[in-house]
Enzyme design. Structure first.
Site, PDB file in Angstrom:
ATOM      1  N   CYS A 342       5.834 -28.784 -10.904  1.00 27.15           N
ATOM      2  CA  CYS A 342       5.692 -29.537 -11.552  1.00 27.15           C
ATOM      3  C   CYS A 342       5.223 -30.696 -10.658  1.00 27.15           C
ATOM      4  CB  CYS A 342       6.755 -30.479 -12.187  1.00 27.15           C
ATOM      5  SG  CYS A 342       8.103 -29.684 -11.798  1.00 27.15           S
ATOM      6  N   ARG A 371      13.049 -18.113  -6.862  1.00 25.51           N
ATOM      7  CA  ARG A 371      14.295 -19.002  -6.597  1.00 25.51           C
ATOM      8  C   ARG A 371      15.517 -17.409  -6.079  1.00 25.51           C
ATOM      9  NH1 ARG A 371      13.719 -21.936 -12.955  1.00 25.51           N
ATOM     10  NH2 ARG A 371      12.143 -23.497 -11.993  1.00 25.51           N
ATOM     11  N   GLN A 389       5.204 -18.532 -14.665  1.00 24.82           N
ATOM     12  CA  GLN A 389       6.138 -19.532 -15.860  1.00 24.82           C
ATOM     13  C   GLN A 389       4.544 -19.602 -16.614  1.00 24.82           C
ATOM     14  OE1 GLN A 389       8.287 -22.521 -13.851  1.00 24.82           O
ATOM     15  NE2 GLN A 389       9.802 -22.230 -14.470  1.00 24.82           N
ATOM     16  N   ASP A 391       3.265 -22.200 -17.424  1.00 24.04           N
ATOM     17  CA  ASP A 391       3.837 -23.686 -17.074  1.00 24.04           C
ATOM     18  C   ASP A 391       2.673 -24.668 -17.848  1.00 24.04           C
ATOM     19  OD1 ASP A 391       5.180 -25.784 -16.365  1.00 24.04           O
ATOM     20  OD2 ASP A 391       5.584 -25.127 -14.791  1.00 24.04           O
ATOM     21  N   HIS A 393       1.964 -29.719 -17.710  1.00 23.21           N
ATOM     22  CA  HIS A 393       2.305 -30.510 -17.968  1.00 23.21           C
ATOM     23  C   HIS A 393       2.068 -31.715 -18.608  1.00 23.21           C
ATOM     24  CE1 HIS A 393       4.507 -28.449 -14.749  1.00 23.21           C
ATOM     25  NE2 HIS A 393       5.680 -29.086 -14.969  1.00 23.21           N
ATOM     26  N   LYS A 477      16.274 -31.702 -22.940  1.00 21.71           N
ATOM     27  CA  LYS A 477      14.864 -31.352 -22.955  1.00 21.71           C
ATOM     28  C   LYS A 477      15.412 -30.296 -25.216  1.00 21.71           C
ATOM     29  CE  LYS A 477      17.501 -27.700 -20.239  1.00 21.71           C
ATOM     30  NZ  LYS A 477      17.289 -26.720 -19.739  1.00 21.71           N
ATOM     31  N   HIS A 523       6.806 -31.558 -19.608  1.00 25.89           N
ATOM     32  CA  HIS A 523       7.084 -30.652 -19.513  1.00 25.89           C
ATOM     33  C   HIS A 523       7.415 -29.169 -20.238  1.00 25.89           C
ATOM     34  CE1 HIS A 523       8.645 -31.514 -14.963  1.00 25.89           C
ATOM     35  NE2 HIS A 523       8.906 -32.310 -15.643  1.00 25.89           N
TER      36      HIS A 523
END
Length: 651
Positions: A342, A371, A389, A391, A393, A477, A523
Site C-alpha cells: 500500500c 515478513r 498478495q 493486492d 488499492h 475491515k 484495500h
C-alpha cells in the site's frame, strides 16, 4: 416494585424470568428443562462467558451454552487442558506449567518437563489417566485470590512460569481454578465438572518458546482434543485421516507443484513448473476479472526506503516482525524488504495531480511481500515469509466508498464461486472501543468507515459476525471466512476502508468545488495471498482442480510407439487451441498409463491406437467419469471450451 433479592434474567428469545439472587446458569437451565441442564457447559452473561456454576447477582442477559455453540466447545476444551495438566502432574512429578488454552479444534498445554521427556508413545498412558480423572466427576471450582496469596501459592509449588504471569496481573482480578488435586492460575471459564469429558485423544507434540519469544526456554507443547461422546471422537479421527490425505504439503510434493529448500531459507517456497502454471492461471483469471471491473495494473519494487514505512506507520507497528533493514554503502541509507504494497501505491497516486473526475482510481498488483514469521509458526504454504498478495488499492471520494465496497464484495464472491467455495460468511472487524490507542486517525473517520462496511454487507445480504478489536491499525475491515470440503473454516479475502494513509501521504484531489480534498483508500485482496489461497484450494479440491486451472489438462496416451507421431500431431493441434498437457511416451501398457494419469489427477485422457489414427479421432476418458467415447479433435476442443466457459461465467 421488584424484589431486591431477585434478579431479572433476559433470555435469547427476549423473554424475561425472575430468579433469586445468586442463581447460576445451570440453575436457569434446570428451570427450563432437565435435558438442557444436562447439556449446559457454560453461560454467556451480559456478553461475557462465565462458568455455568457461577452465581449471578444482578439483572443480566443470559445465553446458555452447550456443545452446539463455539463458546461452549471452547469452555469444554479449556477444561480439558486443565484435566490433561492434572494427569501430567500425577504422572510426571515436578512438572512446571506454562499456559493451556483452547484452540479452534481442541487444546494444548505448554509444559516444562525438567529432565523427563514425553513422546507420542506416552499418549495412551496420559489419555488413560485423563479418563480415570474425568470419571471422578470433580467440579471445576473458581476462587478469587489476592496477588500476594497467588504469589505465595506458586512460590511454594515452585512454578516460575505462573509467577511470571502473576507479575503482569492486577491485584483483585486474579482467579484460580481447582479440580480434584490440581490447582491452576486461570481466568476461566470452565465446564461444571470433569464428567462431561467422555472421549480423549492426544494428537501432537511440539516445541514452543515460552511466551513465543525465542530468547526464552523451549517448552513442550502437547495438543489434544476431547468430546462428550465417543462417537464424535471417532468421526473426528476419520475426518483427520481425510485431512491428512488432502494435506497440501503432501499433495504439493506428489503433484510436483512446489518445494522448500533449507539452503534457500525457511518459509520461502520454490514454485516448480506445474505449480508456476497453476499460479499463472489463477493470476490471469483475476487479472481478466479486474480489467472488466476497471482496475489498472501497476508494478512496484521488492524493497523500499525505511522512510516510506515510517511515513505509512508500518515500521512503528510491524518493524519488529519485519526482516532487519538493509544498509547500503551510503551512510545512514536503509531499505526494507517490502512488508506491504500500500505505501508504494500511495506514491503512485502522487505521481500526477488528480481530479474528482479521475476517481475512483483502482490500482492492482500481484506484489510479493516479506515478513519475518517465527520458525515455529511456519507451515507449508499457509504460513510463509515471502508471499504474493493479489493486492489492489482503490482511491475514491467519500461518497463513492459504499458503492466501491459493494463492487469489491461482488468480485470476491465471484472468485469464491468459480473456485468451488460455496459456503462462506463474513467477519466485520471493528476497533476495540476500550483501547482506541491501538489505532491511528480521527474518531469521525473511523465511524464513517465502519458505517460504510456495515451498510455494504447488509445490502449484499452477507451472513456476518462483528468482532471488536480485530480492525487493522489504520481502519476497519471485512474478512471472508470460507468453509472447505471438510467443514474447516479459513480466512480468505479481505476488504479494508482506510482514511489514514491518504492523510499520512498527503494525498489530494481537486473536487468539483475547485478545492483540495483527501481521497479515501480501500484495500482489497480476494485471494489474500497466492500461497495461502493455493494451499487451501489444494486441500478443498484434494488436488483435483477445475479443468481451466489444472497444470496438465490432458494426457495423450498412445497405445504403442507406432502411434507416437499421431499423438504428437494431436498434441500440437490442441496446444494451438490453448489446451495444455503432455504425451505419455513411456514404454508401459495402456492400463498403467491410465492409472498413472488418474493418480496425478489429469482431468482428461486421450487414448490413441490403430482405430483412432485411421479415423483421425481420439478415445476420451474423463477422470472420475470413465469412457466418453470417440471424438474428433474439433469435437473435443469444442466440448473442452464449453466446459471452461461454464466454469468461468458469471462476472
Amino acid at each position: 416494585m421488584s424484589n431486591p433479592s431477585e434478579v431479572q434474567i433476559t433470555l435469547p428469545d427476549g423473554s424475561q424470568r425472575s430468579y433469586p439472587g445468586g442463581i447460576t446458569g445451570l440453575g436457569i437451565a434446570a428451570s427450563i428443562s432437565e435435558g438442557l441442564a444436562r447439556n449446559v457447559l457454560a453461560a454467556k452473561v451480559n456478553g461475557e462467558i462465565w462458568d455455568a456454576t457461577r452465581p449471578i447477582h444482578t439483572d443480566a442477559t443470559v445465553t446458555l451454552l452447550t456443545w452446539t455453540n463455539d463458546e461452549g466447545k471452547s469452555a469444554f476444551w479449556h477444561s480439558s487442558a486443565h484435566l490433561m495438566a492434572e494427569a501430567l502432574e500425577a504422572l510426571y512429578p515436578g512438572i512446571k506449567f506454562g499456559t493451556g488454552p483452547a484452540i479452534e479444534k481442541g487444546f494444548y498445554y505448554d509444559v516444562d518437563l525438567g529432565t523427563a521427556s514425553i513422546s507420542q508413545e506416552d499418549f495412551p498412558r496420559i489419555e488413560a489417566k485423563m479418563l480415570e480423572l474425568a470419571r471422578e466427576k470433580n467440579a471445576y471450582v473458581r476462587e478469587e485470590i489476592s496477588k500476594a496469596d497467588a504469589n505465595a501459592l506458586f512460590t511454594e509449588k515452585g512454578d516460575p512460569y505462573k509467577l511470571e504471569l502473576i507479575d503482569g496481573l492486577q491485584d483483585g482480578q486474579i482467579t484460580l481454578y481447582k479440580q480434584g488435586n490440581f490447582t491452576d492460575l486461570c481466568r476461566g471459564p470452565h465446564i461444571p465438572d470433569t464428567g462431561f469429558i467422555k472421549a480423549i485423544k492426544l494428537t501432537n507434540i511440539a516445541g514452543a518458546y515460552w511466551r513465543n519469544n525465542e530468547a526464552n526456554k523451549m517448552l513442550t507443547r502437547i495438543y489434544g482434543i476431547t468430546f462428550p461422546k465417543q462417537k464424535e471422537l471417532e468421526e473426528y479421527l476419520t475426518l483427520l485421516e481425510e485431512a491428512k490425505r488432502r494435506d497440501h504439503r503432501k499433495l504439493g510434493r506428489e503433484l510436483k507443484l512446489f518445494a522448500f529448500s533449507e539452503k534457500v531459507g525457511q518459509g520461502l517456497p520454490l514454485w516448480l513448473p506445474k505449480g508456476a502454471m497453476l499460479r499463472e492461471r489463477l493470476e490471469n483469471f483475476l487479472r481478466k476479472a479486474q480489467l472488466r471491473a476497471g482496475y489498472v495494473p501497476v508494478v512496484t519494487p521488492h524493497i523500499g526506503s525505511k522512510e516510506l514505512y515510517i511515513t505509512s506507520g508500518h515500521w512503528e507497528k510491524y518493524g519488529k516482525d519485519s526482516f532487519q533493514p538493509i544498509k547500503t554503502p551510503n551512510e545512514g541509507e536503509e531499505y526494507l524488504l517490502k512488508p506491504m504494497n500500500c505505501p508504494h501505491h500511495c506514491e503512485i497516486y502522487k505521481t500526477e495531480p488528480r481530479s474528482y473526475r479521475d476517481l475512483p482510481l483502482r490500482l492492482a498488483e500481484f506484489g510479493t511481500v516479506y515478513r519475518y514469521e517465527q520458525s515455529g509458526e511456519l507451515h507449508g504454504l499457509t504460513r510463509v515469509r515471502g508471499f504474493t498478495q493479489d493486492d489492489a488499492h482503490i482511491f475514491c471520494r467519500g461518497d463513492q466508498v459504499k458503492e466501491e465496497f459493494i463492487r469489491v464484495i461482488d468480485l470476491v464472491l465471484y472468485v469464491f464461486r468459480t473456485l468451488g467455495f460455496t459456503e462462506y460468511s463474513a467477519q466485520i472487524s471493528l476497533r476495540d472501543p476500550e483501547n482506541k490507542a491501538k489505532y491511528i486517525g480521527k474518531d469521525e473517520d473511523w465511524e464513517k468507515a465502519e458505517s460504510a462496511i456495515i451498510e455494504a454487507a447488509a445490502e449484499k445480504g452477507l451472513e456476518t459476525v462483528t468482532e471488536l478489536g480485530e480492525a487493522a491499525f489504520y481502519g476497519p475491515k471485512l474478512d471472508f471466512m470460507v468453509k472447505d470440503a471438510l467443514g474447516r473454516k479459513w480466512q480468505l479475502g479481505t476488504i479494508q476502508v482506510d482514511y489514514q494513509l491518504p492523510q499520512r501521504f498527503e494525498l489530494e484531489y481537486v473536487g468539483a468545488d475547485n478545492q483540495k480534498h483527501r481521497p479515501v483508500m480501500i484495500h482489497r485482496a480476494p485471494f489474500g495471498s497466492m500461497e495461502r489461497f493455493i494451499a487451501i484450494l489444494i486441500e478443498n479440491s484434494a488436488g483435483q482442480f477445475p479443468i481451466w486451472l489444472s497444470p496438465d489438462q490432458i494426457a495423450i496416451l498412445p497405445i504403442s510407439e507406432k502411434y507416437a507421431d499421431y499423438a504428437e500431431e494431436l498434441f500440437f493441434q490442441l496446444q494451438d487451441q490453448d489446451i495444455r498437457g503432455f504425451v505419455d511416451h513411456r514404454d508401459e501398457k495402456i492400463g498403467r498409463k491410465i492409472r498413472d494419469a488418474e493418480v496425478t489427477k489429469i482431468p482428461y485422457m486421450l487414448i490413441v491406437g490403430e482405430k483412432e489414427a485411421a479415423e483421425g479421432k481420439v478415445s476420451v476418458r474423463k477422470k472420475g467419469d470413465g469412457d466418453m467415447g470417440s471424438m474428433t479433435i474439433r469435437e473435443f476442443s469444442d466440448y473442452f471450451s464449453a466446459e471452461i466457459k461454464k466454469n468461468l461465467s458469471g462476472f
